[in-house]
Enzyme design. Structure first.
Site, PDB file in Angstrom:
ATOM      1  N   LYS A  83      82.968 -96.754   2.743  1.00 16.23           N
ATOM      2  CA  LYS A  83      83.043 -95.416   3.336  1.00 16.23           C
ATOM      3  C   LYS A  83      84.389 -95.288   4.047  1.00 16.23           C
ATOM      4  O   LYS A  83      84.708 -96.065   4.962  1.00 16.23           O
ATOM      5  CB  LYS A  83      81.912 -95.276   4.340  1.00 16.23           C
TER       6      LYS A  83
HETATM    7  C1  E4P Z   1      76.400 -90.424   7.088  1.00 15.23           C
HETATM    8  O1  E4P Z   1      77.042 -90.718   6.121  1.00 15.23           O
HETATM    9  C2  E4P Z   1      77.001 -89.869   8.309  1.00 15.23           C
HETATM   10  O2  E4P Z   1      77.798 -90.816   8.939  1.00 15.23           O
HETATM   11  C3  E4P Z   1      75.901 -89.371   9.221  1.00 15.23           C
HETATM   12  O3  E4P Z   1      75.004 -88.594   8.437  1.00 15.23           O
HETATM   13  C4  E4P Z   1      76.411 -88.594  10.424  1.00 15.23           C
HETATM   14  O4  E4P Z   1      75.317 -88.010  11.065  1.00 15.23           O
HETATM   15  P1  E4P Z   1      75.395 -87.400  12.555  1.00 15.23           P
HETATM   16  O5  E4P Z   1      76.235 -86.166  12.497  1.00 15.23           O
HETATM   17  O6  E4P Z   1      73.974 -87.105  12.906  1.00 15.23           O
HETATM   18  O7  E4P Z   1      76.013 -88.472  13.424  1.00 15.23           O
END
Ligand code: E4P
Length: 229
Positions: A83
């Site tokens: 990622k």
């Molecule tokens: C996933 O890939 C993201 O990092 C995550 O969904 C972020 O979510 P949040 O906005 O609730 O922190």
């Protein structure tokens, strides 16, 4: 539509896998901070429990650092997707990891154009954040619709992974928009299972079944009268 779990909690991943609905997992530094152990150890365990992609997020802000972290994550398990945040450095890291055959997930996408760039750089997964846009009074689902349409119209190889999901309606709307994946927290996955009428219906059927069982073993009133003579 594929469903990923947005968590680093092993028990949650086990539960979703048992339900037969788990296609992948996304983690990030904030989610990892909520669990103990090492990131490598947690990722290895998640990868053994998860049939599909498991996203592991880099934290370096320079290209070489992102590459170093990305190559390391990719060596942990074959289903790791690295990622990488949307940025100038992130795009270069995605392009180079892609050249090396390492799959990537471009994160922190807040516009369709950012998603288009990530797809062009070679990202396999595009992660627009619907909830964080809603949080600042924007219509997060508009970006999901736009990006899903761009991927479809231009036949891009990347898949749209809806991140930052806050409630079940986000999942329904993302599915209708044509997004290929929604990554949901366990709370939202549970909310998707339940409906008040389903839950009360289960209770009522059980109660009626119990009443029928009780009636079946009780003697007929006429038989009682005959016995008393
Ligand atoms: C996933 O890939 C993201 O990092 C995550 O969904 C972020 O979510 P949040 O906005 O609730 O922190």
């Amino acid at each position: 539509m594929k469903l990923f779990l947005d968590t680093a909690e092993i028990d949650e991943i086990r539960t979703a896998a048992r339900w037969g609905v788990l296609d992948g997992v996304t983690t990030n530094p904030s989610l990892f901070a909520k669990v103990g152990g090492t990131y490598d150890g947690v990722l290895r365990e998640i990868c053994t429990l998860t049939p599909g992609p498991v996203s592991a997020e880099v934290v370096a802000d320079d290209v070489e650092g992102m590459l170093r972290e990305g190559r390391h994550f990719a060596s942990l398990a074959p289903n790791i997707f690295v990622k990488v945040p949307m940025s100038e450095e992130g795009l270069e890291a995605i392009a180079r990891l892609t050249e090396e055959g390492i799959k990537t997930n471009c994160t922190l996408i807040f516009s369709a154009n950012q998603g288009l760039l990530a797809a062009k750089a070679g990202a396999s997964l595009l992660s627009p954040f619907v909830g964080r846009l809603d949080d600042i009074n924007e219509e997060g689902m508009t970006v999901i619709r736009e990006l899903a349409s761009i991927v479809e119209i231009h036949g891009l190889a990347a898949e749209v992974l809806v991140a930052s999901v806050r409630h079940p309606r986000h999942v329904t709307d993302a599915a209708l928009a044509g997004a290929q994946i929604a990554s949901v927290p366990m709370k939202v996955l549970r909310q998707m299972v339940h409906h008040p009428l389903t839950d009360s219906g289960i209770i009522r059927f059980r109660e009626d079944w119990q009443k029928a069982q009780t009636a079946a073993i009780a003697p007929e009133p006429s038989a009682v009268a005959t016995a008393r003579g």
